[in-house]
Design a protein around this motif. Sequence first.
Motif, mmCIF file in Angstrom:
data_model
loop_
_atom_site.group_PDB
_atom_site.id
_atom_site.type_symbol
_atom_site.label_atom_id
_atom_site.label_comp_id
_atom_site.label_asym_id
_atom_site.label_seq_id
_atom_site.Cartn_x
_atom_site.Cartn_y
_atom_site.Cartn_z
ATOM 1 N N ARG A 27 0.862 -1.177 0.000
ATOM 2 C CA ARG A 27 0.000 0.000 0.000
ATOM 3 C C ARG A 27 0.897 1.225 0.000
ATOM 4 O O ARG A 27 2.023 1.179 0.470
ATOM 5 C CB ARG A 27 -0.861 0.015 1.259
ATOM 6 N N SER A 29 2.738 4.405 1.190
ATOM 7 C CA SER A 29 3.089 4.836 2.539
ATOM 8 C C SER A 29 2.418 6.188 2.785
ATOM 9 O O SER A 29 2.214 6.973 1.871
ATOM 10 C CB SER A 29 4.600 4.921 2.705
ATOM 11 N N TYR A 30 2.064 6.399 4.016
ATOM 12 C CA TYR A 30 1.372 7.621 4.371
ATOM 13 C C TYR A 30 2.361 8.623 4.946
ATOM 14 O O TYR A 30 3.326 8.243 5.608
ATOM 15 C CB TYR A 30 0.245 7.311 5.356
ATOM 16 N N PRO A 31 2.129 9.927 4.746
ATOM 17 C CA PRO A 31 3.122 10.948 5.097
ATOM 18 C C PRO A 31 3.098 11.389 6.572
ATOM 19 O O PRO A 31 3.164 12.580 6.862
ATOM 20 C CB PRO A 31 2.754 12.102 4.163
ATOM 21 N N PHE A 32 3.019 10.424 7.502
ATOM 22 C CA PHE A 32 3.032 10.784 8.918
ATOM 23 C C PHE A 32 4.243 11.664 9.238
ATOM 24 O O PHE A 32 4.120 12.689 9.900
ATOM 25 C CB PHE A 32 3.093 9.530 9.804
ATOM 26 N N PHE A 41 -3.801 14.801 6.603
ATOM 27 C CA PHE A 41 -3.989 14.187 5.285
ATOM 28 C C PHE A 41 -5.222 13.307 5.358
ATOM 29 O O PHE A 41 -5.626 12.858 6.434
ATOM 30 C CB PHE A 41 -2.747 13.420 4.790
ATOM 31 N N VAL A 43 -7.448 9.982 3.768
ATOM 32 C CA VAL A 43 -7.334 8.701 3.070
ATOM 33 C C VAL A 43 -8.733 8.164 2.802
ATOM 34 O O VAL A 43 -9.575 8.144 3.702
ATOM 35 C CB VAL A 43 -6.553 7.676 3.926
ATOM 36 N N CYS A 45 -10.639 5.070 2.597
ATOM 37 C CA CYS A 45 -10.437 3.690 3.048
ATOM 38 C C CYS A 45 -11.234 2.721 2.189
ATOM 39 O O CYS A 45 -12.394 2.977 1.846
ATOM 40 C CB CYS A 45 -10.843 3.555 4.507
ATOM 41 N N HIS A 50 -8.906 -1.529 6.405
ATOM 42 C CA HIS A 50 -7.988 -0.481 5.963
ATOM 43 C C HIS A 50 -8.011 0.679 6.963
ATOM 44 O O HIS A 50 -6.970 1.197 7.365
ATOM 45 C CB HIS A 50 -8.387 -0.017 4.568
ATOM 46 N N ILE A 54 -4.889 2.153 9.421
ATOM 47 C CA ILE A 54 -4.428 3.541 9.527
ATOM 48 C C ILE A 54 -4.437 3.981 10.992
ATOM 49 O O ILE A 54 -3.490 4.603 11.476
ATOM 50 C CB ILE A 54 -5.290 4.471 8.655
#
Length: 92
Positions: A27, A29-32, A41, A43, A45, A50, A54
């Motif tokens: 998946r 990658s999320y910008p944590f 941000f 998303v 789902c 999902h 997160i």
Amino acid sequence: MKKSNVADVVNGIEILDNMEVPERQIRPSYPFGDLKPGQTFIVECEDKKHEASIRSMAVGRNRKAKDQGKEDRFIVRRIPDTEKAVGVWRVS
């Protein structure tokens, strides 16, 4: 791709020979790590699993920051009036 062969059956479960390992499904990658306090941000789902993933990532980031003595903190909330969207906020 090679055809796999049944080598044995144990308790009704087939044991296969020569079965190739499928490629990993990754998946995005999320910008944590890129968020500054006050930023978010969103998303879309795919399903509840999902969304739970997160949320779990946010909890993991919070624990890691706390263990390192940092004050980074993330929260996850569903976006009102949507069916599948969640937002991730960096609150500190």
